[in-house]
Design a protein around this motif. Structure first.
Motif, short mmCIF file in Angstrom:
data_model
loop_
_atom_site.label_atom_id
_atom_site.label_comp_id
_atom_site.label_asym_id
_atom_site.label_seq_id
_atom_site.Cartn_x
_atom_site.Cartn_y
_atom_site.Cartn_z
N VAL A 1 -1.03 40.87 100.49
CA VAL A 1 -1.83 40.63 101.53
C VAL A 1 -3.15 40.67 101.77
O VAL A 1 -3.43 40.34 101.07
CB VAL A 1 -1.48 42.87 102.92
CG1 VAL A 1 -0.20 43.50 102.03
CG2 VAL A 1 -2.23 43.51 101.72
N LEU A 2 -3.19 39.92 103.25
CA LEU A 2 -4.43 39.77 103.50
C LEU A 2 -4.71 40.00 104.57
O LEU A 2 -3.69 40.42 106.27
CB LEU A 2 -4.20 37.75 103.34
CG LEU A 2 -5.23 36.89 104.22
CD1 LEU A 2 -6.49 37.47 103.36
CD2 LEU A 2 -5.09 35.54 104.84
N ILE A 3 -5.70 41.04 104.46
CA ILE A 3 -6.04 41.71 105.76
C ILE A 3 -7.29 41.56 106.43
O ILE A 3 -8.20 40.14 105.76
CB ILE A 3 -6.34 42.84 105.47
CG1 ILE A 3 -5.68 43.86 104.39
CG2 ILE A 3 -7.74 44.09 105.69
CD1 ILE A 3 -4.79 44.24 104.82
N GLU A 4 -7.40 41.21 107.31
CA GLU A 4 -8.70 41.46 108.49
C GLU A 4 -8.90 42.42 109.36
O GLU A 4 -8.39 42.25 110.01
CB GLU A 4 -8.77 40.24 109.60
CG GLU A 4 -9.73 39.74 110.37
CD GLU A 4 -9.69 38.82 111.63
OE1 GLU A 4 -9.68 38.19 112.72
OE2 GLU A 4 -8.11 38.09 111.71
N LEU A 5 -9.88 42.76 109.46
CA LEU A 5 -10.82 44.18 109.38
C LEU A 5 -12.02 43.68 110.57
O LEU A 5 -12.58 43.30 110.25
CB LEU A 5 -10.82 45.29 109.27
CG LEU A 5 -11.32 46.19 109.81
CD1 LEU A 5 -9.62 47.44 111.01
CD2 LEU A 5 -11.82 47.53 108.32
N THR A 6 -12.04 43.27 112.01
CA THR A 6 -12.80 42.87 112.54
C THR A 6 -13.96 44.24 113.08
O THR A 6 -14.75 43.86 113.85
CB THR A 6 -12.74 42.08 114.10
OG1 THR A 6 -11.75 43.57 115.00
CG2 THR A 6 -11.53 40.74 113.68
N THR A 7 -13.64 45.00 113.33
CA THR A 7 -14.78 46.54 113.92
C THR A 7 -15.26 47.10 112.29
O THR A 7 -14.85 47.02 111.20
CB THR A 7 -13.24 47.50 114.13
OG1 THR A 7 -12.40 47.76 113.43
CG2 THR A 7 -12.86 46.43 116.17
N ALA A 8 -16.28 47.72 113.13
CA ALA A 8 -16.66 48.70 111.79
C ALA A 8 -16.17 50.13 111.40
O ALA A 8 -16.77 50.97 112.28
CB ALA A 8 -18.32 48.92 111.92
#
Length: 171
Positions: free
Chosen positions: A81-88
């Motif tokens: 999987v490739l993950i993008e998490l833009t919130t802290a």
């Protein structure tokens, strides 16, 4: 690839594929998924600034609180999987070998027989064993392979290894 470019890429893929009829969107109440074709994978957009791209053969389960809040974890038992998490906010991927915990980043996790590989494109990820106290923190360009009985060693990954992994997500 920067977070902004990644977000733009996923949005463009979703728009182009939806217009061309080669994607299938699905809404499960919490997350929205779109099937992408080249290479075959699924892009999943969830509340709380989370985008998951999973290989077609990936075996994963998205875990969210019973109260209906945004997902807090993924259980990944095979493939990548490739993950993008833009919130802290806290988020983790649990594999048979490792737990990768983040707070705002772009990274990939790949599970194979006997090992889990974690690579960070942006931000930081803490990686530890499922069964032990040792952990490492990865920064951009760094990766670690988690296998039973082997030390957790942070390494700058060679460009060819990064390219092989990211090509599985059309990058």
């Amino acid at each position: 690839m920067t977070v902004s470019l990644f977000r733009q890429f996923v949005a463009a893929c979703v728009l182009v594929l939806a217009i061309c009829g080669s994607a299938r969107a699905q809404q499960d109440g919490t997350c929205t998924s779109v099937t992408l074709r080249d290479p075959p994978r699924t892009a999943i957009r969830c509340p709380g600034g989370l985008i998951i791209e999973a290989e077609a053969a990936a075996r994963l389960q998205i875990l969210a609180p019973a109260s209906g809040g945004p997902p807090h974890a993924i259980r990944l038992d095979g493939n990548a999987v490739l993950i993008e998490l833009t919130t802290a906010r806290p988020f983790q991927i649990m594999t048979p070998h490792a737990i990768a915990s983040v707070r705002g980043t772009v990274y990939a996790v790949d599970v194979a027989a006997g090992t889990t590989a974690v690579f960070v494109a942006e931000g930081q990820v803490q990686v530890g064993r499922r069964s032990g106290p040792d952990a490492v923190v990865l920064g951009p360009g760094e990766g670690v392979d988690v296998s039973p009985g082997e030390a957790l060693t942070v390494r700058l990954w060679p460009q060819e290894r990064v390219a092989r992994l990211f090509s599985r997500f059309g990058r």
